[in-house]
Write a protein that holds these residues in place. Structure first.
Motif, PDB file in Angstrom:
ATOM      1  N   GLY A 345       0.836  -1.205   0.000  1.00  0.00           N
ATOM      2  CA  GLY A 345       0.000   0.000   0.000  1.00  0.00           C
ATOM      3  C   GLY A 345       0.871   1.257   0.000  1.00  0.00           C
ATOM      4  N   PRO A 346       0.992   1.941  -1.160  1.00  0.00           N
ATOM      5  CA  PRO A 346       1.835   3.140  -1.196  1.00  0.00           C
ATOM      6  C   PRO A 346       1.202   4.290  -0.399  1.00  0.00           C
ATOM      7  CG  PRO A 346       1.197   2.424  -3.416  1.00  0.00           C
ATOM      8  CD  PRO A 346       0.334   1.694  -2.443  1.00  0.00           C
ATOM      9  N   CYS A 347       2.054   5.048   0.303  1.00  0.00           N
ATOM     10  CA  CYS A 347       1.584   6.260   1.002  1.00  0.00           C
ATOM     11  C   CYS A 347       1.486   7.422   0.000  1.00  0.00           C
ATOM     12  CB  CYS A 347       2.564   6.634   2.105  1.00  0.00           C
ATOM     13  SG  CYS A 347       2.433   5.565   3.558  1.00  0.00           S
ATOM     14  N   HIS A 348       0.800   8.480   0.389  1.00  0.00           N
ATOM     15  CA  HIS A 348       0.810   9.744  -0.353  1.00  0.00           C
ATOM     16  C   HIS A 348       1.928  10.619   0.213  1.00  0.00           C
ATOM     17  CE1 HIS A 348      -3.183   8.236  -1.304  1.00  0.00           C
ATOM     18  NE2 HIS A 348      -3.335   9.181  -2.224  1.00  0.00           N
ATOM     19  N   THR A 349       2.566  11.398  -0.640  1.00  0.00           N
ATOM     20  CA  THR A 349       3.611  12.316  -0.141  1.00  0.00           C
ATOM     21  C   THR A 349       3.684  13.570  -0.997  1.00  0.00           C
ATOM     22  OG1 THR A 349       5.949  12.590   0.418  1.00  0.00           O
ATOM     23  CG2 THR A 349       5.461  11.189  -1.473  1.00  0.00           C
ATOM     24  N   THR A 350       4.153  14.644  -0.361  1.00  0.00           N
ATOM     25  CA  THR A 350       4.311  15.914  -1.091  1.00  0.00           C
ATOM     26  C   THR A 350       5.736  16.092  -1.612  1.00  0.00           C
ATOM     27  OG1 THR A 350       4.852  17.065   0.977  1.00  0.00           O
ATOM     28  CG2 THR A 350       2.530  17.039   0.306  1.00  0.00           C
ATOM     29  N   ARG A 351       6.626  15.129  -1.317  1.00  0.00           N
ATOM     30  CA  ARG A 351       7.984  15.272  -1.857  1.00  0.00           C
ATOM     31  C   ARG A 351       8.008  14.832  -3.314  1.00  0.00           C
ATOM     32  NH1 ARG A 351      10.697  10.561  -2.734  1.00  0.00           N
ATOM     33  NH2 ARG A 351      10.548   8.827  -1.239  1.00  0.00           N
ATOM     34  N   THR A 352       9.059  15.243  -4.038  1.00  0.00           N
ATOM     35  CA  THR A 352       9.171  14.811  -5.441  1.00  0.00           C
ATOM     36  C   THR A 352       9.780  13.413  -5.478  1.00  0.00           C
ATOM     37  OG1 THR A 352      11.281  15.968  -5.501  1.00  0.00           O
ATOM     38  CG2 THR A 352       9.386  17.129  -6.432  1.00  0.00           C
ATOM     39  N   ALA A 353       9.530  12.712  -6.566  1.00  0.00           N
ATOM     40  CA  ALA A 353      10.014  11.324  -6.685  1.00  0.00           C
ATOM     41  C   ALA A 353      11.535  11.305  -6.812  1.00  0.00           C
ATOM     42  CB  ALA A 353       9.387  10.678  -7.914  1.00  0.00           C
ATOM     43  N   TYR A 354      12.163  10.347  -6.108  1.00  0.00           N
ATOM     44  CA  TYR A 354      13.600  10.105  -6.311  1.00  0.00           C
ATOM     45  C   TYR A 354      13.779   9.366  -7.632  1.00  0.00           C
ATOM     46  CZ  TYR A 354      14.144  11.066  -1.276  1.00  0.00           C
ATOM     47  OH  TYR A 354      14.137  11.636  -0.038  1.00  0.00           O
ATOM     48  N   PHE A 355      15.018   9.357  -8.121  1.00  0.00           N
ATOM     49  CA  PHE A 355      15.346   8.635  -9.342  1.00  0.00           C
ATOM     50  C   PHE A 355      14.930   7.159  -9.190  1.00  0.00           C
ATOM     51  CE2 PHE A 355      18.302   6.113 -11.952  1.00  0.00           C
ATOM     52  CZ  PHE A 355      18.023   6.662 -13.192  1.00  0.00           C
TER      53      PHE A 355
END
Length: 502
Positions: A345-355
């Motif tokens: 189950g992926p969380c939601h986040t406001t950070r940008t995706a890492y490579f």
């Protein structure tokens, strides 16, 4: 009897305290007290050589040269007279306390002959500059309020404990730096805008800065480490207009017991800490309260995670530990290995995706605005902040997996775990930490994803995780070291099999 001229009869009225002379050879009067007698001329006192204390306040005296003949004088009060100079007499060897306040003295002079002086009051005069005190190595109290001082100078390395410089034109207090014995300082009614110069005064207990021009709360940083500071007055300063001023000031100065003439209560200190730097458990409880309240306001439905019954809690596996320490890889491998039991189950986040990260697979990457909207509409089970970004585990994420009849596997930081523990879910929490912190730091550097402060923060959290494990036995269901990911996976697989009863 000339008006204002002291004669023997009047002098006799003021004599008291009969005792041995300083040399011990005879009995004499030691004290003279003649306040408020309209005296102008006291030259007759030249013959009173044994006096040790003299109180001559509220007269019209402008000449004290008779004191040259009083070698044993210890205390002199000549306040409220018409003096325009001071100490214009031969220094009595043991003169300790002098009050020349409320006169018309425009200038300070060299007092190097007066090395026994412990207390000097020059309040309410016309002095523009502090000078002449360099040799006063016994001076512990100095009063210079209501003068015309524009700067604090000339006080280097004096043993002053009590200092009153209120009602002047002072703009900076850096001239106080070397006064290491200072205990109480009154700087009220000046033009001070910075507290720089008050730092490192380890004995300072009381600071009065009422009616100045201190505008920024950040100025309190200069005094936040004063260990004995108990009383601070900042009334009538622009910083009072800041919202939350009092709580912020109390939080920065937890050692203070009175602020702005008002006692600081224990409740205020607790409120200040909970507001500005709340303990983790308080943060988690508040998050749980917010998510629950916002969810209750939405239309309710039967939740798949509560079926088939309440007696068996919905199975969840939570992997937690410091960033980039193997949580992601291990959650995905476990969900592949046990694909008939678990879904990630992926969380939601406001950070940008890492490579290498993919939206909806690793995380749901969303804006802060979208995140806040989800909070307000009760869409999250838990939310938390880490490294300046928001993270949240969505209710729908868990429910959609539960509808497929599968258990949920998620990975979180400790902040999310604290909040999740407040909910009705009863997951298994597996802590994943590296044993070798240096190697872990190197690994973070090699990824090229993290700044130096972020790396330091991540490495320091390894100790924090282990400390929680030590302080709260049973807080985590298990601890697995992740220095070798293959070994960690083997151990985790074994654990999950036990968990699933395989």
């Amino acid at each position: 009897h000339l008006e204002g001229v002291l004669d023997e009869d009047t002098a006799a009225e003021g004599l008291h305290t009969f005792g041995r002379s300083a040399l011990g050879t005879e009995y004499v009067y030691l004290h003279l007290s003649l306040p408020g007698r309209e005296l102008r001329d006291i030259s007759i006192l030249s013959g009173y050589i044994h006096l040790q204390k003299m109180e001559l306040s509220s007269n019209k005296i402008n000449d004290l040269s008779c004191i040259s003949h009083m070698p044993y004088l210890v205390e002199l009060n000549a306040s409220k007279n018409e003096l325009t100079t001071y100490f214009n007499f031969k220094a009595p060897k043991n003169l300790k306390e002098v009050d020349f306040s409320h006169n018309q003295i425009p200038k300070m002079k060299d007092l190097s002959a007066y090395h026994s002086l412990t207390k000097l009051l020059l309040d309410f005069n016309e002095i523009e500059e502090i000078r002449g005190l360099e040799e006063c190595h016994s001076l512990t109290q100095l009063g210079l309020s209501h003068n015309r001082l524009a700067a604090v100078r000339g006080l280097q390395n004096l043993p002053i404990r009590i200092l009153n410089l209120s009602f002047n034109q002072i703009e900076k207090v850096d001239g106080l730096k070397s006064l290491k014995t200072l205990q109480r300082v009154d700087l009220s009614n000046n033009k001070i805008n910075s507290l720089q110069g008050l730092e490192e005064h380890d004995l300072l207990e009381v600071i009065n800065l009422e009616d100045n021009q201190v505008a920024e709360l950040s100025e309190l940083k200069w005094i936040e480490d004063l260990p004995l500071l108990r009383v601070l007055n900042l009334l009538k300063n622009p910083l009072q207009e800041k919202g939350d001023y009092r709580l912020l000031a109390i939080f920065m100065l937890l050692q203070v017991t009175e602020l702005d003439l008002k006692k600081v209560s224990v409740e205020e200190k607790v409120a200040a800490v909970n507001e500005e730097d709340p303990p983790p458990e308080v943060v988690a409880a508040e998050d749980h309260r917010i998510q629950t309240l916002n969810n209750v306001r939405q239309p309710q439905r039967v939740l798949a995670s509560t079926l088939p019954g309440f007696d068996e809690p919905y199975p969840m596996l939570v992997l937690l530990g410091p960033v980039a320490g193997g949580r992601r890889q291990l959650s995905l491998k476990i969900c592949r290995q046990f694909k008939n039991f678990f879904r990630f189950g992926p969380c939601h986040t406001t950070r940008t995706a890492y490579f290498g990260e993919e939206n909806r697979f690793d995380y749901y990457f969303i804006s802060q605005e979208e995140f806040d909207k989800m909070v307000n509409t009760g869409k999250f089970l838990v939310t938390y902040k880490y490294s300046g970004h928001s993270y949240g585990l969505g209710r729908d994420t868990v429910e959609s997996i539960a509808r497929e009849g599968l258990a949920t596997c998620v990975h979180l930081e400790i902040e999310g775990v604290r909040s999740l523990k407040k909910t009705h879910f009863k997951p298994r929490y597996v802590l994943l930490v590296p044993k070798d912190k240096w190697k872990y730091g190197e690994h973070l550097r090699r990824t090229g994803l993290f700044s130096r402060p972020e790396i330091e923060e991540a490495v320091s959290r390894v100790d924090m995780y282990l400390q929680i494990n030590q302080d709260c036995p049973g807080y985590f269901s298990a601890v697995i070291y992740t220095d070798e990911l293959d070994e960690a996976f083997t151990e985790l697989t074994r654990l999950v099999k036990v968990y699933l009863g395989l």
